[in-house]
Scaffold this active site. Structure first.
Site, PDB file in Angstrom:
ATOM      1  N   ASP A 102      31.015  -4.085  -1.677  1.00 22.64           N
ATOM      2  CA  ASP A 102      31.340  -2.755  -2.226  1.00 22.64           C
ATOM      3  C   ASP A 102      32.791  -3.130  -3.006  1.00 22.64           C
ATOM      4  O   ASP A 102      33.673  -3.767  -2.357  1.00 22.64           O
ATOM      5  CB  ASP A 102      31.444  -1.716  -1.218  1.00 22.64           C
ATOM      6  N   SER A 361      21.400   3.128 -44.629  1.00 17.79           N
ATOM      7  CA  SER A 361      19.940   3.611 -44.275  1.00 17.79           C
ATOM      8  C   SER A 361      19.325   3.392 -45.242  1.00 17.79           C
ATOM      9  O   SER A 361      18.955   2.511 -46.110  1.00 17.79           O
ATOM     10  CB  SER A 361      19.973   5.162 -43.624  1.00 17.79           C
ATOM     11  N   ASP A 647      21.819   1.703 -37.054  1.00 15.10           N
ATOM     12  CA  ASP A 647      21.910   2.500 -38.678  1.00 15.10           C
ATOM     13  C   ASP A 647      23.043   3.311 -38.311  1.00 15.10           C
ATOM     14  O   ASP A 647      23.292   4.103 -37.231  1.00 15.10           O
ATOM     15  CB  ASP A 647      20.507   3.443 -38.546  1.00 15.10           C
TER      16      ASP A 647
END
Length: 818
Positions: A102, A361, A647
């Protein structure tokens, strides 16, 4: 390491500089008030130390048991370069023999406030959240090493590299191996480009490692058996360690591998310096090729403007306004409409007035196809339009035929053999190519230079975003990546490579492994990667409004204003960056929301490069910085092995960032928007984004009437900001086209049907997901876009006159003084 071809990048605008390395001693003293995860006992703490600029170097204190007040008093040494951003990571863990250790807390500390020769003691605390404290001492001392040669653009630093050649001679070995088992030698050089290399004994083998010259590292090796897949013998047999710093450059050293059952195995080591020339171009200014193109293109633009505006004299080069086309995304709709817009500009004699042509695009599909023809803007565009119509109207069933699927598989296998990492996006590239062309198109981005040789076409600029592969949504971390026929690179870091080298492997700015340049379809799949949307992005799109987007930008702006990226000597912000670990459930849920299982992966040409000490205060970096990670060098892209490209429309549906690179300075932007609704939304988002970064962008304030009934063309400017370009915005609307077959020509009753273009109805054929158009739908959208530009001829000419006037006024004073 591979050498550059004669067509490699030009020299760097920033010369190399020599800078001394320093030795940093970090003494971990003690911690207090540690909490523990185990209910039955106190913590068993230890500390991990890592320096972001010392790759592969990780130190660990001893573990102390059952104590919340551990006292270590252990010292560790790092060799550091003061010209880079050195951030030390100190993490306290609670050791657990059953489950994963931990983490108690973690601190990031900028060591720039450690002054040479002065002992500095720091107490790191977690207040106000907790009472934990950690005491650490720092001492910076000068070394006797020669200065290190650096190349930097003041944001990115390329450090000096060394090469280690290792020759394995095991031909004389009499290895004792049971049951024909083979012995394998594994060599590890942490922090090197190669990291780990292996070879079986019995044959002569050669290795080469590339590593940072100023790195306190070592070569380690072990023999292991291939059958058991475990280490051979006990922990010491066959194990070797060779510190690299004492090795003399150019001098060969021979040593035996200490393996009792494999006598006669020798290693010959030789360290060499690596060439200083970089394959990555570091600089924020335009590359030499683009500057030469601009000079050629201005001659074409000057001639076109003289004719279009009916000028009575020739324009001087410094009087020629810079005009750019800024096209948005929108799938096949954007592709079709862009053809119509370009056709109209060609008919009006205005296409030759354009210098830059940016897209994202779907608009990149038009651009990529056109630039396959070096003379495209000088030819009748009806030819490419017929081609697009034919392939968009055809059935797409053939795209998924057994024969095509088999060809896709062969192509992907070939890419894998060439060294390209293959992903689902590569399959999308082949499917897209089949949809748009019906055949393999052997075109590459570098081949588009032929369309620029005489300045006969505008310079194409394709935009993408680099995002985090996991854990962060696109709104929270994104970096603009620009693709042009001359170079591919990051606006934020000022680092670029020739397109021939995009996809190749780099380390510290040097080319390590050259991989063949991808065909253009694989780049189109990146620019229009509809599969990269993660669930959190999708959730945002489904639930957010325009107002929430604006609020996001404003919050980011306020965050930047309150916590500037420029760092002071106290490094207080980094000192306070306590990173609290979440629960396993929270981390898993976050990973589920933000993971990108279908993203595109490309080798990172920034890998190994480091951040300059003052990178945060550099104007060009801070312009594009917008997230807290930007102040954490270890979290930025140079530390990533791969790029995650998506994109650009997933953030803002705009290709505007390319227009603001230093040296371009546009006077007029023709904004072609292909959204089906909210015709000003992307433009208003762009204005907010640009103004938050100090970029000159015109005021986008459409009237309520224009919002309700947008016209074919809208002009936006900002008289209070002369640096802001004039912007003509062309939304995708069917206004007067309904009643006019051409500007000023009223439709006859028989022609009214041709003016009905369904852009918003339930049966609209132009949705983003539709890749098959009826021929009449294609034709209507094309003619609508053509008409909208032609009917705006007067507005375009007036904007050109205004832009020309501004340029002429700027150009006059220097001439008047001569």
């Amino acid at each position: 390491m591979e050498s550059l071809s004669p067509g490699g990048p030009p020299g760097h605008p920033y010369q190399g500089e020599a800078s001394t390395c320093w030795q940093l001693t970090v003494r971990v003293l003690e911690a207090r008030n540690l909490r523990w995860a185990d209910l039955l006992s106190e913590a068993d703490p230890y500390v991990i130390l890592q320096l972001s600029t010392a790759p592969g170097m990780k130190f660990k204190t001893k573990t102390l048991t059952d104590t919340s007040h551990p006292v270590w008093n252990e010292a560790f040494r790092f060799l550091i370069q003061s010209q880079v951003k050195n951030v030390l990571e100190l993490s306290i863990y609670d050791e657990d023999s059953v489950t994963e250790d931990d983490i108690c807390f973690k601190v990031l500390y900028d060591i720039s406030e450690v002054l040479p020769g002065k002992l500095l003691r720091k107490t790191f605390s977690q207040s106000p959240q907790g009472e934990e404290e950690l005491d650490v001492e720092f001492l910076m001392e000068e070394t006797s090493d020669r200065p290190e040669n650096l190349i930097t653009n003041k944001v990115i630093v390329a450090r000096e590299l060394s090469c280690l050649d290792v020759h394995l001679d095991s031909t004389g070995s009499t290895a004792v191996v049971a049951d024909q088992d083979k012995l394998e030698l594994e060599l590890v050089l942490k922090g090197s480009y190669e990291d780990t290399q292996t070879s079986f004994l019995g044959t002569a083998s050669a290795f080469r490692f590339h590593y940072m010259a100023a790195l306190e590292t070592e070569l380690s090796g072990r023999l292991r058996s291939s059958r058991s897949n475990g280490w051979n013998g006990d922990n010491s047999a066959g194990y070797l360690t060779v510190p690299l710093r004492p090795l003399t450059i150019g001098k060969e050293v021979t040593m035996d591998v200490p393996a009792p059952n494999a006598p006669g195995v020798r290693l010959q080591l030789k360290a060499e310096g690596c060439p200083e020339e970089l394959a990555v171009h570091l600089g924020f200014n335009l590359c030499a090729e683009e500057q030469a193109f601009l000079s050629r293109r201005k001659q074409v633009v000057a001639k076109a403007l003289k004719q279009a505006l009916q000028l009575d004299r020739d324009l001087q080069e410094d009087e020629v306004p810079v005009v750019g086309i800024m096209a948005t995304g929108g799938g096949a709709r954007a592709m079709t409409s862009l053809y119509g817009h370009l056709l109209a500009l060609q008919k009006l004699g205005l296409l030759d007035c354009v210098t830059y042509f940016s897209g994202i695009s779907g608009s990149t599909w038009t651009m990529a196809h056109l630039y396959g023809d070096p003379e495209w803007s000088q030819r009748d565009l009806e030819g490419p339009i017929r081609y697009a119509r034919e392939h968009l109207a055809k059935s797409k069933l053939e795209v998924f035929s057994p024969e095509r699927l088999a060809s896709y598989r062969r192509e992907l296998e070939l890419r894998a053999e060439q060294g390209h990492p293959t992903t689902f996006v590569d399959l999308w590239a082949l499917v897209l190519e089949s949809m748009l062309h019906g055949q393999v198109m052997d075109q590459k981005l570098s081949g588009q230079r032929a369309a620029l040789e005489r300045g006969q076409n505008p310079l194409p600029l394709y935009l993408s975003l680099n995002v985090k592969e996991n854990n962060l949504e696109t709104l929270d971390f994104k970096e603009w990546v620009e693709f042009s026929p001359y170079e591919v690179g990051f606006l934020k870091y000022g680092a670029f490579v020739p397109p021939e080298l995009f996809g190749s492997e780099f380390f510290m700015g040097r080319l390590m492994r050259r991989i063949p340049e991808p065909r253009i379809c694989f780049l189109e799949a990146i620019w229009s990667n509809i599969f990269s949307l993660n669930l959190l992005d999708a959730w945002y799109d489904l639930t957010s409004s325009g107002e929430s987007w604006k609020q996001h930008i404003k919050d980011k702006t306020r965050s930047l204003e309150k916590e500037p990226l420029t760092t002071s000597g106290t490094s207080s912000r980094l000192e306070a960056s306590w990173l609290q670990p979440g629960t396993a459930l929270a981390q898993a849920f976050k990973g589920f929301l933000t993971g990108r299982p279908l993203h595109q992966r490309s080798p990172n040409f920034l890998q190994g490069l480091q951040l300059h000490q003052d990178y945060c205060s550099h104007k060009d970096f801070s312009t594009w910085a917008d997230y807290q990670l930007d102040s954490m060098p270890s979290q930025l892209t140079p530390k990533e092995p791969r790029l995650c490209l998506v994109d650009a429309a997933y953030f803002i549906n705009t290709s505007s960032p390319s227009m603001f690179r230093p040296g371009r300075r546009l006077d007029l932007i023709l904004s072609f928007d292909y959204s089906l609704s909210a015709p000003f939304e992307a433009l208003q988002q762009t204005e907010l984004y640009c103004r938050a970064r100090g970029l000159p962008f015109p005021r986008v304030e459409p009237s309520p009437q224009d919002q309700h009934q947008p016209r074919e063309c809208h002009l936006f400017s900002d008289p209070a900001c002369p640096e802001a370009p004039i912007l003509l915005h062309f939304p995708l609307v069917n206004a007067s086209f309904k009643d006019h077959s051409a500007p000023g020509v009223q439709r006859s009753p028989a022609e009214l049907q041709g003016g009905q273009v369904d852009l918003t109805g339930a049966t609209c054929p132009y949705t983003l997901s539709n890749m098959t158009y009826k021929e009449e739908d294609f034709e209507r959208l094309l003619r609508l876009s053509d008409y909208n530009v032609q009917t705006s001829q007067g507005a375009i000419l007036q904007a050109l006159r205004t832009a020309l006037k501004h340029r002429t006024l700027e150009a006059r004073p220097p001439r008047a003084q001569t």
